[in-house]
Motif scaffolding. Structure first.
Motif, mmCIF file in Angstrom:
data_model
loop_
_atom_site.group_PDB
_atom_site.id
_atom_site.type_symbol
_atom_site.label_atom_id
_atom_site.label_comp_id
_atom_site.label_asym_id
_atom_site.label_seq_id
_atom_site.Cartn_x
_atom_site.Cartn_y
_atom_site.Cartn_z
ATOM 1 N N SER A 20 -5.123 0.586 -12.332
ATOM 2 C CA SER A 20 -6.309 0.026 -11.684
ATOM 3 C C SER A 20 -7.015 1.098 -10.876
ATOM 4 O O SER A 20 -6.424 2.071 -10.446
ATOM 5 C CB SER A 20 -5.913 -1.133 -10.777
ATOM 6 O OG SER A 20 -5.040 -0.701 -9.768
ATOM 7 N N ARG A 21 -8.296 0.892 -10.641
ATOM 8 C CA ARG A 21 -9.081 1.909 -9.955
ATOM 9 C C ARG A 21 -8.824 1.896 -8.456
ATOM 10 O O ARG A 21 -8.428 0.908 -7.874
ATOM 11 C CB ARG A 21 -10.574 1.696 -10.248
ATOM 12 C CG ARG A 21 -10.847 1.760 -11.744
ATOM 13 C CD ARG A 21 -12.330 1.744 -12.039
ATOM 14 N NE ARG A 21 -12.552 1.669 -13.466
ATOM 15 C CZ ARG A 21 -12.504 2.702 -14.284
ATOM 16 N NH1 ARG A 21 -12.207 3.887 -13.813
ATOM 17 N NH2 ARG A 21 -12.718 2.553 -15.573
ATOM 18 N N ALA A 22 -9.069 3.052 -7.845
ATOM 19 C CA ALA A 22 -8.794 3.187 -6.419
ATOM 20 C C ALA A 22 -9.687 2.259 -5.614
ATOM 21 O O ALA A 22 -10.827 1.997 -5.948
ATOM 22 C CB ALA A 22 -9.040 4.634 -5.984
ATOM 23 N N SER A 23 -9.134 1.779 -4.491
ATOM 24 C CA SER A 23 -9.918 0.964 -3.566
ATOM 25 C C SER A 23 -9.352 1.152 -2.183
ATOM 26 O O SER A 23 -8.225 1.610 -2.016
ATOM 27 C CB SER A 23 -9.844 -0.518 -3.960
ATOM 28 O OG SER A 23 -8.544 -1.006 -3.752
ATOM 29 N N GLY A 24 -10.126 0.756 -1.167
ATOM 30 C CA GLY A 24 -9.639 0.905 0.190
ATOM 31 C C GLY A 24 -8.376 0.117 0.430
ATOM 32 O O GLY A 24 -7.431 0.594 1.055
ATOM 33 N N SER A 25 -8.314 -1.123 -0.084
ATOM 34 C CA SER A 25 -7.130 -1.944 0.144
ATOM 35 C C SER A 25 -5.924 -1.348 -0.555
ATOM 36 O O SER A 25 -4.806 -1.388 -0.054
ATOM 37 C CB SER A 25 -7.371 -3.367 -0.357
ATOM 38 O OG SER A 25 -7.641 -3.380 -1.742
ATOM 39 N N ARG A 26 -6.151 -0.763 -1.736
ATOM 40 C CA ARG A 26 -5.045 -0.169 -2.492
ATOM 41 C C ARG A 26 -4.475 1.038 -1.750
ATOM 42 O O ARG A 26 -3.263 1.222 -1.672
ATOM 43 C CB ARG A 26 -5.563 0.238 -3.863
ATOM 44 C CG ARG A 26 -4.514 0.804 -4.780
ATOM 45 C CD ARG A 26 -5.140 0.974 -6.161
ATOM 46 N NE ARG A 26 -4.311 1.816 -6.991
ATOM 47 C CZ ARG A 26 -3.203 1.406 -7.580
ATOM 48 N NH1 ARG A 26 -2.779 0.192 -7.401
ATOM 49 N NH2 ARG A 26 -2.499 2.229 -8.333
ATOM 50 N N ARG A 303 2.403 9.867 -0.421
ATOM 51 C CA ARG A 303 1.299 10.509 0.294
ATOM 52 C C ARG A 303 0.334 11.196 -0.669
ATOM 53 O O ARG A 303 -0.891 11.127 -0.506
ATOM 54 C CB ARG A 303 1.826 11.508 1.325
ATOM 55 C CG ARG A 303 0.703 12.102 2.167
ATOM 56 C CD ARG A 303 1.210 12.751 3.429
ATOM 57 N NE ARG A 303 1.834 11.799 4.342
ATOM 58 C CZ ARG A 303 2.135 12.074 5.607
ATOM 59 N NH1 ARG A 303 1.841 13.265 6.114
ATOM 60 N NH2 ARG A 303 2.724 11.169 6.363
ATOM 61 N N ILE A 304 0.883 11.859 -1.684
ATOM 62 C CA ILE A 304 0.023 12.496 -2.686
ATOM 63 C C ILE A 304 -0.853 11.449 -3.363
ATOM 64 O O ILE A 304 -2.067 11.618 -3.510
ATOM 65 C CB ILE A 304 0.879 13.250 -3.727
ATOM 66 C CG1 ILE A 304 1.556 14.464 -3.078
ATOM 67 C CG2 ILE A 304 0.019 13.689 -4.908
ATOM 68 C CD1 ILE A 304 2.611 15.123 -3.959
ATOM 69 N N GLY A 310 -7.588 7.999 -2.648
ATOM 70 C CA GLY A 310 -8.610 7.980 -1.614
ATOM 71 C C GLY A 310 -9.821 8.819 -1.972
ATOM 72 O O GLY A 310 -10.936 8.562 -1.502
ATOM 73 N N ARG A 311 -9.617 9.840 -2.813
ATOM 74 C CA ARG A 311 -10.730 10.686 -3.272
ATOM 75 C C ARG A 311 -11.328 10.184 -4.587
ATOM 76 O O ARG A 311 -12.134 10.873 -5.205
ATOM 77 C CB ARG A 311 -10.242 12.124 -3.436
ATOM 78 C CG ARG A 311 -9.958 12.855 -2.140
ATOM 79 C CD ARG A 311 -11.225 13.104 -1.322
ATOM 80 N NE ARG A 311 -10.954 13.978 -0.200
ATOM 81 C CZ ARG A 311 -11.216 15.277 -0.175
ATOM 82 N NH1 ARG A 311 -11.765 15.849 -1.240
ATOM 83 N NH2 ARG A 311 -10.927 16.002 0.886
ATOM 84 N N PHE A 321 -3.165 11.386 -12.662
ATOM 85 C CA PHE A 321 -4.376 10.918 -11.997
ATOM 86 C C PHE A 321 -5.560 11.558 -12.706
ATOM 87 O O PHE A 321 -5.487 12.706 -13.143
ATOM 88 C CB PHE A 321 -4.372 11.310 -10.514
ATOM 89 C CG PHE A 321 -3.219 10.719 -9.740
ATOM 90 C CD1 PHE A 321 -3.399 9.566 -8.982
ATOM 91 C CD2 PHE A 321 -1.955 11.303 -9.777
ATOM 92 C CE1 PHE A 321 -2.334 9.012 -8.273
ATOM 93 C CE2 PHE A 321 -0.890 10.758 -9.078
ATOM 94 C CZ PHE A 321 -1.083 9.607 -8.322
ATOM 95 N N ALA A 322 -6.652 10.818 -12.814
ATOM 96 C CA ALA A 322 -7.822 11.339 -13.513
ATOM 97 C C ALA A 322 -9.093 10.864 -12.849
ATOM 98 O O ALA A 322 -9.139 9.792 -12.244
ATOM 99 C CB ALA A 322 -7.803 10.893 -14.979
#
Length: 481
Positions: A20-26, A303-304, A310-311, A321-322
């Motif tokens: 799934s795509r990054a999000s603030g909650s994730r 953390r990574i 986050g980016r 990651f892509a």
């Protein structure tokens, strides 16, 4: 069989990975997991397990699969099959202490030239066995360090492959690169050869970590190599990182990640260091006491992931990651010995010492030692040393494990439609996993289960529950986290 026993004696093991795509909650969930994962819970699920780049895994390959079997399998391929090629270059300029690959260091070109002569013979022999009409949709050169080759070697090898195999115009051509040993002429040769993507080894930018693993590589050296490839119009850049290395900490991997962002890679692979000094003698140069423990390894990986998502990077499978625009983040993915890939070919042909191939009939591996490999090519034309012929149940369990590794989902209906009654044993295993889960690692669905955020770090361990070979033999594996 390496399984952890919990309440009721039910076997249970688990995962980490999501598409799934990054999000603030994730990102917030990742932060909470990093801070709150109970060490006791973590230790319960981190037993050593395979990396599942194949199933059955390589330790279960057998010498009963011979050169004759491989020749028969190649000859029986349907003419319309699509193929991918893996080419192994088992040499590098110096041996990194963490390395788990089949390679040896050399500063002389003579052994490389001799090896290329043998490799060229293998390419001609194997290509002659493949029925006409096939198409190669993906090619990957690994090692070792393929950039140990001279520019003329690079061009000659690529030209030979293109003359013997039918490479699609749209084929991805990826090459692994050690940026410490690359010059302008080699970069130009890779561009002329048709390379479309390069994978740059970094591991970590901290000086203390680099000294402890025998690999000194500055940010400037890495950036110089990447800029050179981009000037050559090879713009798809992958960077390899590691956690769990000696002297690494959460703060140090965070500093490395911040530097990696400045390089703007399209893909980032984040591997956990596999410390197996019993198998890899050079890893004995790394003292056990300077390695992070499993709790710290977990925290570094978390953390990574938090910083990458986050980016805006999309998490793919367990450890890749892509960028959202990259094909790895937008399409179907598979998993093979090179990790996660968009390669959907029907078969993989391995070329070179130790190279592994995967045909519809089963897996094949070439002889590992260069001398043995060369002798087999001279004697038989191919270098098959071992492999395994797949049963219907092997194929079914391989499908389940690959989809868990790639999609984090188990679908009862899907495997039932593909494999019929053979799927019943895996469905029973899935039911037992759901019933045994006391730690919130799975979410039951009407059709099976999905792996939760809490369960993501343990995907390999979850897959191990579907591994009918695990524990049969003396294979050693790396930590599940």
């Amino acid at each position: 069989m390496v399984l952890i026993q919990i309440k009721g004696g039910s076997p249970w093991l688990s995962i980490f990975s999501s598409r799934s795509r990054a999000s603030g909650s994730r990102v917030g969930v990742l932060w909470r997991l990093e801070k709150r994962m109970n060490p006791e819970t973590l230790r319960k699920y981190c037993a050593p397990v395979p990396r599942y780049t194949s199933y059955p895994t390589a330790p279960h390959f057998s010498s009963r699969i011979s050169e004759l079997q491989y020749v028969s399998w190649l000859s029986d391929l349907a003419s319309e099959v699509t193929l991918s090629l893996y080419v192994h270059i088992p040499f590098c300029h110096s041996l990194c202490w963490y390395c788990g690959c089949n390679t040896k260091a050399t500063r002389q070109h003579a052994p490389i030239a001799s090896y290329l002569n043998v490799l060229s013979s293998e390419i001609r022999n194997v290509a002659a066995l493949v029925p006409p009409g096939h198409t190669v949709t993906h090619m990957h050169w690994g090692g070792g360090s393929p950039n140990i080759l001279l520019p003329c070697d690079i061009l000659a090898l690529a030209d030979l492959i293109r003359s013997k195999f039918n490479l699609s115009e749209a084929a991805e051509f990826a090459v692994e690169i050690d940026p410490r040993h690359i010059d302008r002429e080699q970069v130009s040769a890779f561009g002329e050869a048709g390379v479309t993507r390069v994978s740059i080894g970094v591991q970590d930018f901290e000086a203390s970590v680099q000294a402890a693993i025998g690999r000194e590589q500055s940010f400037e050296t890495t950036k110089h190599a990447i800029d050179a490839f981009r000037r050559q119009s090879i713009t798809s850049i992958n960077i390899d990182l590691m956690y769990g290395l000696p002297h690494q900490t959460r703060a140090s991997v965070e500093r490395t990640i911040e530097q990696v962002f400045d390089l703007e890679p399209d893909r980032i692979a984040v591997f956990g260091y596999a410390h197996l000094p019993q198998r890899m003698k050079h890893q004995r140069l790394i003292a056990d006491e300077v390695l992070p423990d499993v709790t710290e390894r977990y925290a570094q990986a978390s953390r990574i992931a938090r910083h990458l998502e986050g980016r805006g990077y999309v998490r793919v499978g367990l450890d890749h990651f892509a960028k959202p625009t990259d094909a790895l983040a937008t399409g179907a993915i598979s998993r093979n010995f090179q990790g996660y890939t968009i390669d959907q070919a029907d078969g993989l042909i391995g070329l070179g010492a130790s190279a592994v191939g995967h045909l519809p009939q089963g897996y094949i591996q070439n002889a590992v030692a260069v001398g043995d490999y060369a002798q087999r090519i001279r004697n038989y034309g191919v270098a098959t040393a071992r492999g395994i012929e797949l049963t219907v149940e092997d194929r079914m369990r391989a499908f389940v494990i690959e989809r868990l590794m790639c999609d984090l989902k188990f679908s009862r209906a899907d495997i039932k439609s593909r494999f019929g009654v053979i799927a019943n044993s895996a469905i029973a295993d899935a039911r037992a996993l759901i019933e045994a889960d006391q730690d919130g690692l799975l979410d039951a669905t009407a059709d099976g289960f999905t792996i939760t955020e809490r369960g993501r770090p343990f995907v390999r361990s979850i897959c191990a529950r579907f591994d009918a070979y695990l524990g049969k033999g003396a294979a050693r594996h790396s930590l599940g986290v």
